[in-house]
Write a protein that holds these residues in place. Sequence first.
Motif, PDB file in Angstrom:
ATOM      1  N   THR A 106       0.866  -1.177   0.000  1.00 51.03           N
ATOM      2  CA  THR A 106       0.000   0.000   0.000  1.00 51.03           C
ATOM      3  C   THR A 106       0.900   1.224   0.000  1.00 51.03           C
ATOM      4  O   THR A 106       1.786   1.341   0.847  1.00 51.03           O
ATOM      5  N   LEU A 107       0.684   2.122  -0.982  1.00 49.08           N
ATOM      6  CA  LEU A 107       1.517   3.302  -1.153  1.00 49.08           C
ATOM      7  C   LEU A 107       0.672   4.557  -0.970  1.00 49.08           C
ATOM      8  O   LEU A 107      -0.480   4.607  -1.411  1.00 49.08           O
ATOM      9  N   ALA A 108       1.239   5.579  -0.328  1.00 49.73           N
ATOM     10  CA  ALA A 108       0.537   6.839  -0.111  1.00 49.73           C
ATOM     11  C   ALA A 108       1.365   7.991  -0.662  1.00 49.73           C
ATOM     12  O   ALA A 108       2.579   8.040  -0.482  1.00 49.73           O
ATOM     13  N   CYS A 109       0.691   8.922  -1.332  1.00 48.67           N
ATOM     14  CA  CYS A 109       1.345  10.109  -1.874  1.00 48.67           C
ATOM     15  C   CYS A 109       1.769  11.013  -0.722  1.00 48.67           C
ATOM     16  O   CYS A 109       1.017  11.216   0.236  1.00 48.67           O
ATOM     17  N   GLN A 110       2.969  11.589  -0.824  1.00 44.85           N
ATOM     18  CA  GLN A 110       3.503  12.455   0.216  1.00 44.85           C
ATOM     19  C   GLN A 110       3.082  13.912   0.059  1.00 44.85           C
ATOM     20  O   GLN A 110       3.351  14.729   0.920  1.00 44.85           O
ATOM     21  N   ASN A 111       2.402  14.246  -1.030  1.00 44.04           N
ATOM     22  CA  ASN A 111       1.933  15.610  -1.261  1.00 44.04           C
ATOM     23  C   ASN A 111       0.650  15.815  -0.461  1.00 44.04           C
ATOM     24  O   ASN A 111      -0.358  15.152  -0.691  1.00 44.04           O
ATOM     25  N   ASP A 112       0.669  16.747   0.489  1.00 45.70           N
ATOM     26  CA  ASP A 112      -0.494  17.012   1.346  1.00 45.70           C
ATOM     27  C   ASP A 112      -1.713  17.495   0.558  1.00 45.70           C
ATOM     28  O   ASP A 112      -2.844  17.385   1.028  1.00 45.70           O
ATOM     29  N   ASN A 113      -1.512  18.048  -0.621  1.00 43.14           N
ATOM     30  CA  ASN A 113      -2.632  18.511  -1.440  1.00 43.14           C
ATOM     31  C   ASN A 113      -3.213  17.399  -2.310  1.00 43.14           C
ATOM     32  O   ASN A 113      -4.247  17.592  -2.940  1.00 43.14           O
ATOM     33  N   CYS A 114      -2.550  16.248  -2.374  1.00 41.06           N
ATOM     34  CA  CYS A 114      -3.002  15.134  -3.216  1.00 41.06           C
ATOM     35  C   CYS A 114      -3.571  14.002  -2.358  1.00 41.06           C
ATOM     36  O   CYS A 114      -4.724  13.638  -2.491  1.00 41.06           O
ATOM     37  N   CYS A 115      -2.743  13.434  -1.506  1.00 45.40           N
ATOM     38  CA  CYS A 115      -3.129  12.376  -0.558  1.00 45.40           C
ATOM     39  C   CYS A 115      -3.688  11.113  -1.209  1.00 45.40           C
ATOM     40  O   CYS A 115      -4.473  10.385  -0.593  1.00 45.40           O
ATOM     41  N   ALA A 116      -3.323  10.824  -2.450  1.00 43.30           N
ATOM     42  CA  ALA A 116      -3.795   9.610  -3.117  1.00 43.30           C
ATOM     43  C   ALA A 116      -3.160   8.382  -2.466  1.00 43.30           C
ATOM     44  O   ALA A 116      -2.050   8.450  -1.937  1.00 43.30           O
ATOM     45  N   THR A 117      -3.871   7.271  -2.495  1.00 43.05           N
ATOM     46  CA  THR A 117      -3.374   6.007  -1.955  1.00 43.05           C
ATOM     47  C   THR A 117      -3.516   4.952  -3.042  1.00 43.05           C
ATOM     48  O   THR A 117      -4.514   4.923  -3.765  1.00 43.05           O
ATOM     49  N   PHE A 118      -2.515   4.074  -3.153  1.00 42.38           N
ATOM     50  CA  PHE A 118      -2.490   3.070  -4.212  1.00 42.38           C
ATOM     51  C   PHE A 118      -2.129   1.700  -3.646  1.00 42.38           C
ATOM     52  O   PHE A 118      -1.461   1.597  -2.626  1.00 42.38           O
ATOM     53  N   GLY A 119      -2.550   0.670  -4.352  1.00 43.40           N
ATOM     54  CA  GLY A 119      -2.134  -0.690  -4.053  1.00 43.40           C
ATOM     55  C   GLY A 119      -1.247  -1.174  -5.185  1.00 43.40           C
ATOM     56  O   GLY A 119      -1.444  -0.811  -6.345  1.00 43.40           O
ATOM     57  N   ALA A 120      -0.256  -1.978  -4.864  1.00 46.71           N
ATOM     58  CA  ALA A 120       0.657  -2.504  -5.877  1.00 46.71           C
ATOM     59  C   ALA A 120       1.098  -3.902  -5.478  1.00 46.71           C
ATOM     60  O   ALA A 120       1.059  -4.278  -4.301  1.00 46.71           O
ATOM     61  N   ASP A 121       1.496  -4.665  -6.470  1.00 45.64           N
ATOM     62  CA  ASP A 121       2.080  -5.986  -6.237  1.00 45.64           C
ATOM     63  C   ASP A 121       3.536  -5.931  -6.665  1.00 45.64           C
ATOM     64  O   ASP A 121       3.838  -5.533  -7.789  1.00 45.64           O
ATOM     65  N   LEU A 122       4.417  -6.307  -5.781  1.00 41.42           N
ATOM     66  CA  LEU A 122       5.835  -6.430  -6.091  1.00 41.42           C
ATOM     67  C   LEU A 122       6.064  -7.910  -6.358  1.00 41.42           C
ATOM     68  O   LEU A 122       5.924  -8.739  -5.454  1.00 41.42           O
ATOM     69  N   THR A 123       6.372  -8.250  -7.618  1.00 41.80           N
ATOM     70  CA  THR A 123       6.466  -9.651  -8.031  1.00 41.80           C
ATOM     71  C   THR A 123       7.850  -9.964  -8.570  1.00 41.80           C
ATOM     72  O   THR A 123       8.379  -9.226  -9.400  1.00 41.80           O
ATOM     73  N   LEU A 124       8.430 -11.050  -8.106  1.00 43.54           N
ATOM     74  CA  LEU A 124       9.679 -11.544  -8.673  1.00 43.54           C
ATOM     75  C   LEU A 124       9.328 -12.226  -9.985  1.00 43.54           C
ATOM     76  O   LEU A 124       8.457 -13.107 -10.012  1.00 43.54           O
ATOM     77  N   THR A 125       9.970 -11.836 -11.084  1.00 43.71           N
ATOM     78  CA  THR A 125       9.604 -12.359 -12.399  1.00 43.71           C
ATOM     79  C   THR A 125      10.617 -13.326 -12.998  1.00 43.71           C
ATOM     80  O   THR A 125      10.250 -14.165 -13.811  1.00 43.71           O
ATOM     81  N   HIS A 126      11.894 -13.210 -12.609  1.00 50.63           N
ATOM     82  CA  HIS A 126      12.913 -14.078 -13.177  1.00 50.63           C
ATOM     83  C   HIS A 126      14.148 -14.110 -12.274  1.00 50.63           C
ATOM     84  O   HIS A 126      14.318 -13.254 -11.423  1.00 50.63           O
ATOM     85  N   VAL A 127      14.980 -15.103 -12.490  1.00 46.18           N
ATOM     86  CA  VAL A 127      16.208 -15.281 -11.712  1.00 46.18           C
ATOM     87  C   VAL A 127      17.371 -14.689 -12.507  1.00 46.18           C
ATOM     88  O   VAL A 127      17.554 -15.020 -13.672  1.00 46.18           O
ATOM     89  N   ILE A 128      18.139 -13.816 -11.874  1.00 42.34           N
ATOM     90  CA  ILE A 128      19.338 -13.273 -12.508  1.00 42.34           C
ATOM     91  C   ILE A 128      20.539 -14.117 -12.116  1.00 42.34           C
ATOM     92  O   ILE A 128      21.360 -14.480 -12.940  1.00 42.34           O
ATOM     93  N   SER A 129      20.633 -14.450 -10.835  1.00 42.95           N
ATOM     94  CA  SER A 129      21.710 -15.292 -10.328  1.00 42.95           C
ATOM     95  C   SER A 129      21.099 -16.236  -9.290  1.00 42.95           C
ATOM     96  O   SER A 129      20.551 -15.780  -8.293  1.00 42.95           O
ATOM     97  N   ALA A 130      21.180 -17.531  -9.550  1.00 45.18           N
ATOM     98  CA  ALA A 130      20.572 -18.516  -8.654  1.00 45.18           C
ATOM     99  C   ALA A 130      21.291 -18.527  -7.306  1.00 45.18           C
ATOM    100  O   ALA A 130      22.504 -18.376  -7.230  1.00 45.18           O
ATOM    101  N   GLY A 131      20.515 -18.702  -6.255  1.00 49.22           N
ATOM    102  CA  GLY A 131      21.081 -18.772  -4.914  1.00 49.22           C
ATOM    103  C   GLY A 131      21.636 -20.147  -4.605  1.00 49.22           C
ATOM    104  O   GLY A 131      21.465 -21.101  -5.367  1.00 49.22           O
TER     105      GLY A 131
END
Length: 133
Positions: free
Chosen positions: A52-77
């Motif tokens: 959940t993300l919130a805008c830091q501008n006091d005149n805007c105050c919008a709030t958003f939802g986002a998904d942070l997704t791992l899409t591929h492996v760059i270097s295997a663990g």
Amino acid sequence: MTGRHPSGGHTLNQTSNAAYSGKRITIGCPHCQSVLKVRSSRQTDPIVRQVTLACQNDNCCATFGADLTLTHVISAGAQPNPAVLLRTTPPRRRPANDDMPPCGDAPGSVDHPPANDDGALPTSDAVSGSPLS
């Protein structure tokens, strides 16, 4: 698990702050272009984190939802989870000279000669400089 950033917001860092690289992911508000701040997050899957993300501008105050997704492996663990199936990207480094595979395998591509081949036959030994007989 999220860490607490000194400013009071959450970081997207899942490990301890000792492993934190110091770089932050930032995204701007699509309405006013101010910085969005992470207010909360939860792990919903081994490769997905809802944020959940919130805008830091006091005149805007919008709030958003986002998904942070791992899409591929760059270097295997060293301890891969067999239940997590992600595609592996090819290495970013290009092979040197003759090690490059031929380009003709792809549709519409043309084979290129090796970068170090001018077509002339060698006239001397490359190491000693002696004339070839």
